[in-house]
Design a protein around this motif. Sequence first.
Motif, PDB file in Angstrom:
ATOM      1  N   ASP A  53       0.798  -1.231   0.000  1.00 18.73           N
ATOM      2  CA  ASP A  53       0.000   0.000   0.000  1.00 18.73           C
ATOM      3  C   ASP A  53       0.833   1.285   0.000  1.00 18.73           C
ATOM      4  N   PRO A  54       1.816   1.455   0.891  1.00 19.66           N
ATOM      5  CA  PRO A  54       2.593   2.705   0.863  1.00 19.66           C
ATOM      6  C   PRO A  54       3.292   2.940  -0.476  1.00 19.66           C
ATOM      7  N   GLN A  57       0.636   3.875  -3.125  1.00 19.80           N
ATOM      8  CA  GLN A  57       0.168   5.246  -2.906  1.00 19.80           C
ATOM      9  C   GLN A  57       1.205   6.251  -3.381  1.00 19.80           C
ATOM     10  N   LEU A 215       8.425   6.040   1.613  1.00 23.28           N
ATOM     11  CA  LEU A 215       8.216   4.603   1.759  1.00 23.28           C
ATOM     12  C   LEU A 215       8.687   4.182   3.145  1.00 23.28           C
ATOM     13  N   ARG A 216       8.276   3.005   3.564  1.00 26.09           N
ATOM     14  CA  ARG A 216       8.732   2.439   4.836  1.00 26.09           C
ATOM     15  C   ARG A 216       8.957   0.947   4.649  1.00 26.09           C
TER      16      ARG A 216
END
Length: 293
Positions: A53-54, A57, A215-216
């Motif tokens: 998801d991140p 997005q 981002l992570r």
Amino acid sequence: MALSCPPMAAFPTQTQTRSRFMHTSHIDIRAHFGLNALPFTREFPINKRFKHDPAEQALAALRHTVEHRMSGVLMAPAGSGKTVVLRALVDELPEARYRCTYVKVTSLGKRDFCRELSKVIGCRSAGQYNTLVRNIQEHVSASVTGDGIRPLFLIDEAHDMAPEVLAILRILTNFDMDSRLVLSVIVAGQPRLASTLKRPELAAVTGRMAHFATLRNFGRQELADYVRHRLTLAGARQPLFTDSAQDTLFELGGGNPRATDTLAFKALHIAAAKKASVVEANDLLEARAQVLP
């Protein structure tokens, strides 16, 4: 669940590690585990990427930015999928409408950076700094005027850029007294890029960035989904990591995609050398001793 690692004495010695590496380096994990491709490598179709998801997005926001002829920033920890997002962005932009130029930055001065950029885009790369900047602008402007294709510069590893080199972006994106949106730039780098962009002398550059994406690393469940995705992509028909191995993989790699790939790939070789059908937690601990400092 917290992982209790054994004391250092429990890890393989340097001699044992070297012996294990020599023993596993020739193992064909595809044949052993019934795979049709090597998992956890960088060689995968970008449209088959794991859709986290991140990252998705960030991709959507950057695409929207480029489609509106603006520029943006992508910041992410090392190994967290920054370049995958850039690859996906290029893949999603219609080739008939965009000319994408990817530049991986090293520590260069202003003139050398412009020379390298000139070589990549195919314009004259000789001359002094001011001449090089003018050549790049004229080349980009002519491209838009001639065939209507929008230029996009993807500048990777930008955290290595000196402030005076980053400042060039203000000049490169200034066309007709700043009245035309001609060139889009996506600047990508590790989190320390943020502190550089906050410097007062770069306010004009930062002000031109329409979106800042980040981002992570993966959470625990996201990592489990990622491992399942990469194994399925390689043709696995059943889980190849036990639950405890999944927990160990998360604890050792911290949810970082690159560290996960490295550890998982090595652990598969170690398990195959033991003729095991699945990877256990101890295989990950052995893998860490071989591939991580």
